[in-house]
Design a protein around this motif. Structure first.
Motif, mmCIF file in Angstrom:
data_model
loop_
_atom_site.group_PDB
_atom_site.id
_atom_site.type_symbol
_atom_site.label_atom_id
_atom_site.label_comp_id
_atom_site.label_asym_id
_atom_site.label_seq_id
_atom_site.Cartn_x
_atom_site.Cartn_y
_atom_site.Cartn_z
ATOM 1 N N SER A 288 93.592 44.926 -48.696
ATOM 2 C CA SER A 288 92.179 44.569 -48.711
ATOM 3 C C SER A 288 91.353 45.819 -48.997
ATOM 4 N N PRO A 289 90.523 45.777 -50.037
ATOM 5 C CA PRO A 289 90.327 44.635 -50.952
ATOM 6 C C PRO A 289 91.535 44.444 -51.875
ATOM 7 N N SER A 290 91.650 43.221 -52.423
ATOM 8 C CA SER A 290 92.797 42.902 -53.280
ATOM 9 C C SER A 290 92.847 43.808 -54.491
ATOM 10 N N SER A 291 94.055 44.243 -54.852
ATOM 11 C CA SER A 291 94.224 45.099 -56.022
ATOM 12 C C SER A 291 95.674 45.048 -56.469
ATOM 13 N N THR A 292 95.876 45.227 -57.776
ATOM 14 C CA THR A 292 97.239 45.246 -58.318
ATOM 15 C C THR A 292 97.651 46.641 -58.764
ATOM 16 N N VAL A 293 96.773 47.631 -58.560
ATOM 17 C CA VAL A 293 97.065 48.970 -59.067
ATOM 18 C C VAL A 293 97.735 49.833 -58.010
ATOM 19 N N SER A 294 98.427 50.852 -58.496
ATOM 20 C CA SER A 294 99.073 51.833 -57.624
ATOM 21 C C SER A 294 98.159 53.042 -57.490
ATOM 22 N N PRO A 295 98.147 53.712 -56.354
ATOM 23 C CA PRO A 295 99.002 53.523 -55.179
ATOM 24 C C PRO A 295 98.373 52.571 -54.157
ATOM 25 N N VAL A 296 99.184 52.197 -53.177
ATOM 26 C CA VAL A 296 98.707 51.431 -52.028
ATOM 27 C C VAL A 296 98.522 52.414 -50.875
ATOM 28 N N VAL A 297 97.309 52.489 -50.318
ATOM 29 C CA VAL A 297 97.024 53.383 -49.199
ATOM 30 C C VAL A 297 96.994 52.562 -47.916
ATOM 31 N N ILE A 298 97.849 52.958 -46.959
ATOM 32 C CA ILE A 298 97.939 52.254 -45.671
ATOM 33 C C ILE A 298 97.347 53.161 -44.615
ATOM 34 N N THR A 299 96.295 52.708 -43.966
ATOM 35 C CA THR A 299 95.628 53.518 -42.952
ATOM 36 C C THR A 299 95.889 52.970 -41.548
ATOM 37 N N GLY A 300 95.379 53.691 -40.559
ATOM 38 C CA GLY A 300 95.503 53.238 -39.178
ATOM 39 C C GLY A 300 96.866 53.500 -38.569
ATOM 40 N N LEU A 301 97.682 54.336 -39.193
ATOM 41 C CA LEU A 301 99.003 54.648 -38.659
ATOM 42 C C LEU A 301 98.919 55.803 -37.668
ATOM 43 N N THR A 302 100.009 56.057 -37.000
ATOM 44 C CA THR A 302 100.079 57.130 -36.008
ATOM 45 C C THR A 302 100.851 58.302 -36.585
ATOM 46 N N ALA B 285 103.231 61.437 -36.954
ATOM 47 C CA ALA B 285 104.541 61.797 -36.383
ATOM 48 C C ALA B 285 105.385 60.584 -36.012
ATOM 49 N N THR B 286 104.956 59.381 -36.404
ATOM 50 C CA THR B 286 105.747 58.168 -36.177
ATOM 51 C C THR B 286 106.337 57.718 -37.504
ATOM 52 N N THR B 287 107.631 57.424 -37.521
ATOM 53 C CA THR B 287 108.298 57.018 -38.758
ATOM 54 C C THR B 287 108.162 55.514 -38.969
ATOM 55 N N TYR B 288 107.755 55.131 -40.167
ATOM 56 C CA TYR B 288 107.577 53.724 -40.526
ATOM 57 C C TYR B 288 108.513 53.374 -41.675
ATOM 58 N N GLN B 289 109.082 52.156 -41.639
ATOM 59 C CA GLN B 289 109.885 51.609 -42.735
ATOM 60 C C GLN B 289 108.977 50.671 -43.536
ATOM 61 N N ILE B 290 108.605 51.063 -44.696
ATOM 62 C CA ILE B 290 107.577 50.343 -45.446
ATOM 63 C C ILE B 290 108.187 49.620 -46.641
ATOM 64 N N PRO C 142 103.745 59.714 -41.293
ATOM 65 C CA PRO C 142 102.430 60.334 -41.506
ATOM 66 C C PRO C 142 102.326 61.673 -40.766
ATOM 67 N N VAL C 143 101.649 62.625 -41.383
ATOM 68 C CA VAL C 143 101.452 63.934 -40.753
ATOM 69 C C VAL C 143 99.972 64.277 -40.808
ATOM 70 N N ALA C 144 99.529 65.047 -39.829
ATOM 71 C CA ALA C 144 98.140 65.490 -39.802
ATOM 72 C C ALA C 144 97.916 66.547 -40.882
ATOM 73 N N PRO C 145 96.774 66.535 -41.527
ATOM 74 C CA PRO C 145 96.514 67.563 -42.535
ATOM 75 C C PRO C 145 96.486 68.948 -41.904
ATOM 76 N N THR C 146 96.889 69.941 -42.702
ATOM 77 C CA THR C 146 96.849 71.314 -42.216
ATOM 78 C C THR C 146 95.402 71.734 -42.003
ATOM 79 N N PRO C 147 95.056 72.165 -40.794
ATOM 80 C CA PRO C 147 93.660 72.531 -40.561
ATOM 81 C C PRO C 147 93.285 73.790 -41.334
ATOM 82 N N SER C 148 92.035 73.877 -41.755
ATOM 83 C CA SER C 148 91.555 75.064 -42.454
ATOM 84 C C SER C 148 91.336 76.202 -41.470
#
Length: 234
Positions: free
Chosen positions: A2-16, A18-23, A44-50
């Protein structure tokens, strides 16, 4: 998706982090959902802080009239682009921001006093703040006079007509190999239009050979040639 799309990439948010996901992914059309893709393991990993930027390195100072130019190699940006530099002329006691802001080399520092030795440091600035100071480099601004040269092949002599610089006196010398000779100087008046201007006239008599003739600081500035010229007499 959401919103619907057929293009790449697919961005998945709301993850934790350091937790491994099988997608897996699958496409959808008017007939329904298609077959699933193979699973991909993602953590997912946290971005390197500046952080503040690293210190500039390899400083090289060149003196000018009431100014110093500093060449340098920029330090690491550390995650946030360098947006400006600051300089200190008193070994890091106080700092002045470069204006206009710039991240490039060299930095020219103006408004200094000729004949005074300055201990200069640089530091870079990014959106996080001011970084570590560079190693210090020393430089002494040098007042360089304006010199009008003339020579006589018949008398094997060279004359330098020097425009005086306030607080600085100069001498005329010539060098050929290990041999050095000194000239004589006097104050003269030169007519320019309706004005009579004060100049310092220095003359040196030489012998056969190739000579490097230099106007050098005698008092009120630093050592080293301010203006030089080569002459060859037969």
């Amino acid at each position: 998706r959401s919103p619907s799309s057929t293009v790449s990439p697919v961005v998945i948010t709301g993850l934790t982090n350091a937790t491994t996901y099988q997608i897996k992914l699958r496409a959808v059309n008017s007939a329904g959902a298609g077959a699933e893709s193979s699973a991909v393991s993602v953590t997912p990993v946290a971005p390197t802080p500046s952080a503040v930027p690293g210190a500039p390195t390899a400083l090289v100072a060149s003196s000018g009239d009431r100014s110093v130019s500093i060449k340098f190699t920029p330090g690491a940006a550390n995650g946030a682009a360098i947006i400006n530099h600051q300089y200190s002329t008193n070994n890091g006691s106080t700092w002045t921001a470069r204006s206009p802001a710039s991240a490039s080399s060299p930095i020219k520092i103006s408004g200094l006093k000729n004949g005074v030795s300055y201990t200069i440091k640089l530091r870079a600035v990014n959106s996080v703040g001011s970084g570590a100071a560079s190693a210090a480099v020393k430089s002494t601004p040098l007042a360089k006079p304006s010199v009008a040269w003339s020579s006589s092949k018949r008398s094997k002599s060279v004359t330098a007509l020097i425009t005086p610089v306030t607080g600085v006196t100069y001498k005329l010398t010539a060098k050929k190999g290990s041999k050095t000779k000194s000239g004589t100087c006097k104050t003269v008046k030169v007519k320019k239009g309706s004005k009579r201007l004060t100049r310092r006239k220095c003359t040196i008599r030489l012998t056969k050979g190739t000579w490097t003739v230099s106007v050098t600081p005698k008092k009120g500035s630093v050592k080293g040639p301010a203006r030089s010229k080569r002459y060859k007499f037969k």
